[in-house]
Scaffold this active site. Structure first.
Site, PDB file in Angstrom:
ATOM      1  CB  SER A 106      -0.651   0.137   1.373  1.00 12.19           C
ATOM      2  OG  SER A 106      -0.373   0.169   2.260  1.00 12.19           O
ATOM      3  CB  SER A 108       0.637   5.312   3.760  1.00 11.80           C
ATOM      4  OG  SER A 108      -0.128   5.705   3.200  1.00 11.80           O
ATOM      5  CB  CYS A 109       2.240   0.057   4.254  1.00 11.76           C
ATOM      6  SG  CYS A 109       1.109  -0.035   5.500  1.00 11.76           S
ATOM      7  CB  THR A 110       5.470   1.032  -0.315  1.00 16.84           C
ATOM      8  OG1 THR A 110       4.411   0.087  -1.006  1.00 16.84           O
ATOM      9  CG2 THR A 110       6.628   1.786  -1.407  1.00 16.84           C
ATOM     10  CB  ALA A 113       9.103  -0.021   3.491  1.00 15.69           C
TER      11      ALA A 113
END
EC number: 1.11.1.24
Length: 214
Positions: A106, A108-110, A113
């Site tokens: 997703s 934001s998660c990318t 990370a």
């Protein structure tokens, strides 16, 4: 005289009414089985109904924090992106950053990370390990790590058992898994809990600030 005949409806039924619409789930759009979208890691798939909070009751948080600063969190043993089992006890003796995030790939998660990746040398300099946890399976983690060149461990919490045990609060009335980061010291005690769903990169700033003070 001309006679006018009306359809089998009473006259009032042909006039517009001003009664408020009943906001039941029957009036809400239903997601088709093939519908699938993502919003900050929120996934919709194979849904046949949509529920909303009752208007007669106030909205309450369903998950309460079970891990607090100064406590030792519940241990866990989960599979990493290579299918190997990893236990929290493996990291005892050094600081560890454990961050829970909604979903692989997703936006934001990318972003989060990759921010951990770009600052990874700073975490190593502080002697800390970085561990990401979501409900995705190991194969999803493996692709996520490869696509974004992630040098740290990703653990698969299928069923969100550990997320629940640690008491990570959800967002959007429980529909969106929470984004929460914990910093544990070398004794396994929580020194920081940071929650910020929509500013994922701030997790890195806050954790580094804390680590540099240990």
């Amino acid at each position: 005289m001309v006679s006018i005949s009306l359809p089998n409806h009473s006259l009032p039924s042909l006039l517009p009414t001003h009664k408020p619409k009943n906001l039941s789930s029957q009036n809400l759009p239903i997601l088709s089985k093939s519908s699938r979208s993502q919003f900050y890691g929120l996934k919709f798939s194979h849904s046949s109904s949509l529920s909303i909070p009752s208007s007669s009751s106030s909205v309450k948080t369903t998950i309460f924090a079970k891990v607090n600063k100064g406590e030792v969190p519940p241990s866990f043993t989960l599979k990493d992106q290579d299918g190997k089992t990893v236990s929290l006890s493996k990291f005892k003796g050094k600081p560890v950053v454990v961050y829970f995030y909604p979903a692989d790939e997703s936006p934001s998660c990318t972003k989060q990370a990759c921010a951990f990746r770009d600052s990874y040398e700073k975490f190593k300099k502080a002697g800390a390990e970085v561990v990401g946890i979501s409900g995705d399976d190991p194969s999803s983690h493996k692709a996520f790590a490869k696509n974004n060149r992630l040098p740290f461990t990703l653990l698969s919490d299928e069923g969100n058992k550990i997320r629940k045990e640690w008491g990570v609060p959800a967002d959007l009335f429980g529909a969106l898994p929470g984004r929460q980061t914990y910093v544990l010291d070398k004794n396994g005690m929580v020194q920081l809990i940071y929650n910020n769903q929509f500013q994922p990169e701030k997790h890195i700033d806050e954790t580094l600030k804390l680590l540099q003070s240990l």
